[in-house]
Design an enzyme around this catalytic site. Structure first.
Site, PDB file in Angstrom:
ATOM      1  CD  GLU A   1      36.713 -37.471   4.362  1.00 28.32           C
ATOM      2  OE1 GLU A   1      36.816 -37.101   5.544  1.00 28.32           O
ATOM      3  OE2 GLU A   1      35.906 -36.961   3.542  1.00 28.32           O
TER       4      GLU A   1
ATOM      5  CD1 TRP B   1      29.399   1.345 -14.869  1.00 31.75           C
ATOM      6  CD2 TRP B   1      29.053   0.297 -12.919  1.00 31.75           C
ATOM      7  NE1 TRP B   1      28.407   0.420 -15.048  1.00 31.75           N
ATOM      8  CE2 TRP B   1      28.178  -0.235 -13.868  1.00 31.75           C
ATOM      9  CE3 TRP B   1      29.029  -0.197 -11.622  1.00 31.75           C
ATOM     10  CZ2 TRP B   1      27.271  -1.254 -13.537  1.00 31.75           C
ATOM     11  CZ3 TRP B   1      28.139  -1.202 -11.313  1.00 31.75           C
ATOM     12  CH2 TRP B   1      27.268  -1.714 -12.263  1.00 31.75           C
TER      13      TRP B   1
ATOM     14  NE  ARG C   1      27.330  -9.131  -6.134  1.00 36.14           N
ATOM     15  CZ  ARG C   1      26.373  -8.567  -6.862  1.00 36.14           C
ATOM     16  NH1 ARG C   1      25.819  -9.240  -7.856  1.00 36.14           N
ATOM     17  NH2 ARG C   1      25.962  -7.343  -6.594  1.00 36.14           N
TER      18      ARG C   1
ATOM     19  N   GLY D   1      24.034   0.292   1.692  1.00 31.23           N
ATOM     20  CA  GLY D   1      24.348   1.701   1.816  1.00 31.23           C
ATOM     21  C   GLY D   1      25.030   2.034   3.128  1.00 31.23           C
TER      22      GLY D   1
END
Length: 379
Positions: free
Chosen positions: A56, A174, A188, A313
């Site tokens: 605002e 990967w 993230r 994990g």
């Protein structure tokens, strides 16, 4: 309450403005504002950083001299209290606006209707409830923290098609491709904090930060909105119940805040050599002499953490699911098969009936490169 198509258009614009703060506003909510006078937009604004002007305030500054009898569209109830900045409700009164349309009431108990009362007491017409669902979607973590005194928890994992996260020998890089990894950076970057366990730190020695050079490869990220220098790095939270970390790990030598969670305190002098700002959180123990995750979530409220991103994990992820603390589960699934001896996605109890299993609600499915991203919400 009846709203016109013109009203909806202006609130939709305010919602789009609010999204500009996704990478910088935490712990404050994302808020957008549009001011209209005589059918024309005279001011726009978004809240971008805690301690700086609210949406605002920016919109009023842009509309300088054109606010008398104007209509203000704002995605969240104007604040009513003196915090890092003065109350926006009083600023709107002073500016002489005639009408304020609000998407949603502020869930913050310090506001929660008080901003509306200030406006109405000054004779301003206030209408609430335009595009509320879209406004709530701007700040799910903030809403969760205000209502439940804990952050909104998102667990992120990556697996093969057969639900495996690593080979039997622990190798996992990967599983997914570069496009999926850039997408992870995009998510993230919107988090207040990232949580993992010491097992992940031992296995991967991660940095647990936002990598800007990967982030800019995400098609959803507009680097014109935030520079690498302005990007807010999430707090890193490490669960190390029995103080097994050596403090030589990479994350302790990167700038930023680290919260080290354990059952007993270490000597603070041990952290003096760390480049990171390390603070300890001492939690209660559960029945297995591990961190009581409910206690941890409550303690994180002290740090004003709205959105907690978990990259952990199978054991820690499983405990979060088992304790019903997971609000969102994002799975990146690679079109690969890793074999039955590879490591499982989540460790959960051996359920005996289908009524016991954990059920999620599928929110979206999208292909990213050669991988699939599934977003699931808690039912």
């Amino acid at each position: 309450m009846s709203f016109t198509e013109f009203d909806k258009k202006q609130m939709q614009r305010a919602i789009e403005l609010a999204k500009r703060g996704r990478f910088t506003t935490s712990p404050n909510p994302n808020v957008g504002c549009v001011i209209v006078n005589d059918g024309a937009v005279v001011g726009e604004g978004a809240h971008l950083k805690a301690g700086e002007g609210h949406a605002e305030v920016h919109a009023l500054a842009m509309a300088s001299g054109k606010t008398s009898n104007a209509t203000c569209y704002v995605t969240l109830e104007p604040c009513s209290h003196f915090g890092r900045t003065p109350p926006c409700a009083l600023a709107l009164v002073k500016a002489g606006v005639q009408r304020v349309i609000i998407a949603m009431v502020d869930p913050n108990p310090k506001v929660a209707g008080r901003g509306i009362a200030i406006l109405e007491d000054a004779g301003i017409k206030v209408e609430v409830g335009l595009l509320t669902e879209q406004a709530e979607a701007l700040n799910p973590g903030f809403i969760m923290r205000m209502k439940s005194n804990r952050p909104r928890v998102t667990v992120k994992m990556a697996s093969s098609l057969d639900g495996k996260t690593a080979l039997k020998n622990g190798l996992s890089q990967w599983i997914t491709g570069a496009e999926a990894r850039a997408d992870v950076q995009y998510y993230r970057a919107q988090q207040s904090a990232i949580l993992t366990g010491n097992a992940t730190v031992f296995a991967d020695d991660p940095s647990l930060n936002v990598r800007y050079q990967e982030l800019i490869n995400s098609p959803e990220f507009d680097q014109n909105l935030v520079s690498e220098q302005a990007l807010r790095q999430p707090i890193r939270i490490i669960v190390d119940s029995h103080n097994k970390l050596s403090l030589q790990e990479k994350l302790f030598y990167l700038p930023g805040k680290v919260l080290l969670v354990s059952l007993s305190a270490r000597d603070n002098a041990l952290f003096t050599h760390c480049e990171a700002d390390v603070e300890q959180i001492i939690c209660k123990a559960d029945k297995q002499q591990r961190i009581d995750l409910n206690d941890l979530m409550q303690q994180l409220n002290h740090y004003e953490i709205n959105d907690l991103w978990v990259e952990a994990g199978a054991t820690l992820a499983g405990e979060l699911f088992r304790k019903h603390l997971v609000d969102e589960f994002i799975l990146y699934q690679a079109t690969k098969l890793m074999g039955d001896q590879s490591r499982n996605l989540v460790n959960l109890p051996n359920f005996s009936t289908m009524n016991d299993i954990i059920k999620l609600k599928l929110h979206s499915v999208i292909q990213i490169g050669d991988d699939i991203r599934l977003i699931n919400h808690r039912k």
